[in-house]
Design an enzyme around this catalytic site. Structure first.
Site, PDB file in Angstrom:
ATOM      1  N   HIS A 148       0.848  -1.197   0.000  1.00 34.03           N
ATOM      2  CA  HIS A 148       0.000   0.000   0.000  1.00 34.03           C
ATOM      3  C   HIS A 148       0.886   1.251   0.000  1.00 34.03           C
ATOM      4  O   HIS A 148       0.940   2.011   0.967  1.00 34.03           O
ATOM      5  CB  HIS A 148      -0.926  -0.014   1.212  1.00 34.03           C
ATOM      6  CG  HIS A 148      -2.133   0.850   1.054  1.00 34.03           C
ATOM      7  ND1 HIS A 148      -2.114   2.204   1.317  1.00 34.03           N
ATOM      8  CD2 HIS A 148      -3.390   0.562   0.643  1.00 34.03           C
ATOM      9  CE1 HIS A 148      -3.317   2.704   1.096  1.00 34.03           C
ATOM     10  NE2 HIS A 148      -4.111   1.734   0.684  1.00 34.03           N
ATOM     11  N   GLU A 194      -1.732  -0.492  -6.090  1.00 34.24           N
ATOM     12  CA  GLU A 194      -1.690  -1.739  -5.329  1.00 34.24           C
ATOM     13  C   GLU A 194      -1.791  -2.943  -6.272  1.00 34.24           C
ATOM     14  O   GLU A 194      -2.807  -3.125  -6.935  1.00 34.24           O
ATOM     15  CB  GLU A 194      -2.846  -1.796  -4.334  1.00 34.24           C
ATOM     16  CG  GLU A 194      -2.876  -0.661  -3.325  1.00 34.24           C
ATOM     17  CD  GLU A 194      -4.205  -0.610  -2.587  1.00 34.24           C
ATOM     18  OE1 GLU A 194      -4.519  -1.559  -1.855  1.00 34.24           O
ATOM     19  OE2 GLU A 194      -4.942   0.388  -2.766  1.00 34.24           O
TER      20      GLU A 194
END
Length: 429
Positions: free
Chosen positions: A216, A378
């Site tokens: 992330h 991501e």
């Protein structure tokens, strides 16, 4: 039969670290999984960060969330830019109340779980909610990134640290956050010639359980130092295989629908590179990332199999992010089948920049992350696939004892592109 943690450590160590060519003069010592850190006697720096270096690239990592904290690349002017968000000191990650998941590994299941529940072999499991509270569900209507104490809220163990790599481990016990079974995970980050690679391995040792991880990381390829804008809307994004996306409701829970990204539409980043902010004047972008949200928080599907078997290291990239201002470009290669893009609409100027970023002493430029000041990319599988059995993602998201391990691999390859405008003219980045 339960697999021992020592056996798992030996498997991971041999498959992901010792398999790499050894750098001349570098000696690996110790055993992953015990109390000895293999490879290097150097501990964290004065800010609690572990430094690794490659050719033309340098980065720091911290045990909290197994997070990347800094990533340094020189721009086309030779100025070093720190292109990921984070905090100056490792101690702040655990006390910051906003917890924006800066650079961490969300788990054991990344992204959202509808109704904080799922079914495995006819049994319904309920995990802890932590997002979108309502009167009926004051703790939340869904679970985001593994729950209120997901993996990127925890301190991982450093089991190996060399000049150009670092490995973290985490054991997640049975029942934590409501998930069934113990999971043992290892994450290795390594730097090469202007490359950042990582491999995430997770093994379910006692029960079947969902596993889906990611990185992330928030990016600003200008290091927040662009004199023309405090945002990342000038960055161009190209996702050549992303002709489809996962449809979601107004709290970003998948509906089960797979939507087409028509050419020239708001979500078309596949037909050619396009600045992230290219469609921000279009009123139809409102709601594209949830209720009253303008921008992107979207799971794009990276369909590379249409042309037949492929090697993810060569077939790609699944995404290219570039800033014409700094000239820094990153190509993302991965073995994963989906790619989440978040345009940082939730940032509001309350998060401070690191001392290694931004403009110093410039009137009118606050040293904070502004709305749309970054972009999250991501690599992952299809989000909430555990609640969409018609998608057929079970073998990629449900793992049990005796199964092959969950594996995620990615390679971020940096280069410098001094073209003043995009390849397709103004507006293409």
């Amino acid at each position: 039969m339960r697999t021992s943690s020592a056996a798992l450590a030996a498997f991971f160590w041999s498959s992901s670290i010792l398999a790499r060519p050894q750098i001349p003069g570098q000696t690996l010592t110790g055993t992953a999984g015990n109390t000895t850190i293999a490879g290097s006697s150097a501990g964290p720096d004065s800010n609690g960060k572990y430094v690794i270096e490659g050719v033309g690239i340098r980065a720091t990592f911290i045990p909290y969330g197994a997070s990347i904290s800094n990533l340094f690349i020189n721009d086309t002017s030779g100025v070093e830019r720190d292109v990921v968000t984070g905090f100056d000191n490792a101690s702040y990650y655990g006390i910051d109340r906003q917890h924006p998941h800066f650079g961490g590994v969300p788990g054991r299941y990344a992204n959202r779980i509808k109704n904080s529940s799922f079914v495995i072999d006819g049994k319904t499991y309920h995990v802890l909610p932590n997002e979108n509270p309502t009167k009926a569900a004051p703790a939340g209507a869904d679970t985001l990134h593994g729950g209120p104490d997901g993996w990127d809220w925890r301190n991982w163990t450093v089991v190996a640290h060399t000049r150009d790599s670092i490995t973290f481990s985490l054991t997640d016990p049975d029942g934590d956050q409501g998930f069934p079974g113990e999971v043992v995970s290892y994450v290795t980050y390594s730097l090469g010639h202007m490359t950042w690679d990582f491999k995430m391995v997770a093994l379910a040792t006692t029960k079947k359980t969902p596993i889906m991880l990611s990185s992330h990381t928030y990016w600003n390829l200008d290091g927040f130092a662009n004199t023309e804008t405090a945002t990342a809307l000038n960055h161009s994004l190209w996702m050549p295989y992303a002709g489809q996306r996962v449809g979601t409701d107004n709290i970003l829970i998948p509906t089960g629908d797979i939507l087409s990204n028509q050419q020239y539409s708001l979500n078309d980043f596949w037909s050619s590179p396009k600045q992230i902010g290219a469609n921000f004047s279009n009123p139809d972008l409102l709601g594209n990332c949830g209720f009253n949200c303008t921008g992107y928080d979207t799971c794009y599907l990276t369909d590379r199999a249409a042309d037949g078997p492929y090697d993810w290291r060569e077939k790609g990239p699944v995404a290219r992010l570039r800033s014409a201002w700094s000239g820094i470009q990153v190509d993302v290669f991965t073995d994963q089948d989906a790619f989440q893009v978040y345009s940082c609409g939730g940032q509001n100027g309350s998060m401070a920049l690191k001392s290694t970023q931004g403009l110093h002493g410039v009137e009118g430029r606050e040293r904070t992350i502004q709305q749309y000041g970054c972009v999250v990319m991501e690599v992952e599988d299809w989000i909430d696939g555990i609640n969409q059995p018609e998608w057929g993602r079970g073998k990629k998201q449900i793992f049990g004892p005796g199964d092959e391990p969950y594996v995620l691999q990615a390679s971020y390859r940096f280069s410098l592109n001094g073209t003043a405008v995009g390849l397709n003219g103004p507006g293409s980045g």
